[in-house]
Design a protein around this motif. Sequence first.
Motif, short mmCIF file in Angstrom:
data_model
loop_
_atom_site.label_atom_id
_atom_site.label_comp_id
_atom_site.label_asym_id
_atom_site.label_seq_id
_atom_site.Cartn_x
_atom_site.Cartn_y
_atom_site.Cartn_z
N ASN A 35 -3.17 0.29 -3.93
CA ASN A 35 -4.06 0.21 -3.00
C ASN A 35 -5.18 -0.55 -3.24
OD1 ASN A 35 -2.39 1.65 -1.39
ND2 ASN A 35 -3.29 3.60 -1.97
N ARG A 58 0.85 -1.23 0.19
CA ARG A 58 0.01 -0.04 0.20
C ARG A 58 0.90 1.28 -0.03
NH1 ARG A 58 -5.37 -0.89 1.10
NH2 ARG A 58 -5.89 -3.00 1.66
N CYS A 59 0.20 2.28 -0.57
CA CYS A 59 1.00 3.61 -0.58
C CYS A 59 0.02 4.76 -0.04
CB CYS A 59 1.47 3.89 -2.05
SG CYS A 59 2.41 2.58 -2.76
N THR A 60 0.68 5.79 0.15
CA THR A 60 -0.11 6.84 0.78
C THR A 60 -0.26 7.76 -0.10
OG1 THR A 60 1.64 7.81 1.81
CG2 THR A 60 0.24 6.67 3.23
N SER A 61 0.79 8.05 -0.97
CA SER A 61 0.77 9.02 -2.22
C SER A 61 -0.61 8.88 -3.12
CB SER A 61 1.77 9.03 -3.04
OG SER A 61 2.15 7.87 -3.58
N SER A 114 -0.06 4.23 -7.52
CA SER A 114 -0.34 3.90 -6.10
C SER A 114 -1.59 3.85 -5.78
CB SER A 114 0.10 5.30 -5.29
OG SER A 114 1.50 5.49 -5.12
N THR A 132 10.00 2.32 3.41
CA THR A 132 10.45 3.26 4.53
C THR A 132 10.52 2.24 5.79
OG1 THR A 132 7.85 3.74 5.22
CG2 THR A 132 9.31 5.24 3.88
N GLU A 145 4.12 2.04 2.20
CA GLU A 145 4.02 2.40 3.45
C GLU A 145 3.68 1.27 4.20
OE1 GLU A 145 4.58 5.47 4.50
OE2 GLU A 145 4.67 6.63 2.71
N ASP A 171 5.56 -0.65 8.53
CA ASP A 171 6.53 -0.86 9.16
C ASP A 171 7.56 -1.91 8.90
OD1 ASP A 171 5.72 1.31 10.77
OD2 ASP A 171 4.63 0.24 11.89
N ARG A 198 12.84 2.35 -1.95
CA ARG A 198 11.77 3.46 -1.61
C ARG A 198 11.20 3.05 -0.01
NH1 ARG A 198 8.79 5.17 -7.22
NH2 ARG A 198 10.68 6.02 -8.20
N ILE A 201 5.83 5.00 -2.98
CA ILE A 201 6.42 4.70 -1.71
C ILE A 201 5.87 3.77 -0.77
CG2 ILE A 201 7.37 5.65 0.45
CD1 ILE A 201 7.75 8.39 -1.44
#
Length: 415
Positions: A254, A242-245, A250, A324, A278, A280, A322, A276
């Motif tokens: 999602n 998943r991505c927040t952009s 993206s 995170t 997203e 953890d 990319r 990007i």
Amino acid sequence: MTADTAAGRAAELRGEGWQRLLAAARRRLERTGGNLDGTLTLQSPSEAERRVIIGITGGYRPGTAKRLTVHIDDLDQALRTSYGGGLLQTLGALDGPLRDRPAERARESSRRTQALETLASYSLDSEAWFTAWREALAADGTLTRLVRRGDDELPAQAVAVLERLIGQEAPIPLPVLAEWTTGDTKALVPGSPLATLVLRALALRTGERTVPRDRAGQRALWESAGAVPDDLASQVLVLNVRCTSGDTVSTWLNGAADLALPFRLTLHQLTTNPVIPEADDLYVCENPAVLRAAAAELGEHCPPLICTEGIPSAACRTLLSRATGRLHWRADFDWTGLRVTTSALTTYGAAPWRMSADDYTSALAARQSTHLTGPEAPSPWDPALTPLMADENRAIMEERLLPALLSDLRRAGHR
């Protein structure tokens, strides 16, 4: 001598009686630097050849003779008497000047030595794979062939390509790489001499002994070093990433994650959209069978999973760079898998996932393995793994650990 007379004599000397004898003389004189000492021998002479040699030597030779010999200086004198010029002059008039092969060999040896010294002077020569490549070029005759063709600058150009790739973070389109290093956008097209040299080096760098023969394998080899022959063909397979952009790609990712659908990303999509991941924690596997099983059994409860499908493509490396969150890395238990895992730990700070000596021992119990191939690789995250694999001499594909991998993914997905 009239032109007609000269033409007639040339035609006679090109005839059956003279042809093999003069060809043997040319080879001998080129090899000896024009020395007229020694003899020439014809095996299984024809009747025309027998008559020519009788005329040169003045001695009878029976038709049953299996081999005929003539002194080179006798041949030289006979040509002077009958055709107006000695052996060297005659050969030059018929087929051009003799090649000075001893001098050529000396020049060739000098150029080959100079090319090798140039290669050994590069900083890359401290790398074992580069040294192996340089030595292989000398040992298998490649460098000699390049020198003879006048292409002895190609190894240095190959080094320029390799130096540009090493340490390069962003993928480079192959035509751009060729332009940067040679000034010719087509210098690295498939099958070109320069591309062949570079691929041989890249194969050794990845731990392989030979360059793949198929285009797909060669493309993967280029991508392993960050060179991209085709940004649409370079892809990465993902699940639940998943991505927040808010860019288009993206949004597609999602949507696929909402449905727990595996999704393929191209390098072109990644370089034209700010994708990007997203999360953890992201999990990385090598074989599509693992991702397929995770999609079927875990669905939306599977944590983000990225499949390298072997050596990571440029698209895969771009996506991983990319991320995170922390990467949990798995690969096959073979030497290539260990090299790829070591690179991932160094490049991305990844954590090994089910890549210990104990995991290898457990997988051996499944009795579904093959012989290890290629040069041995270290396992710095678990020093006991490499000697254990070398002793067992068995490669274990990732699918053998599928139950344990799915169990890990299930627990991670429910956190």
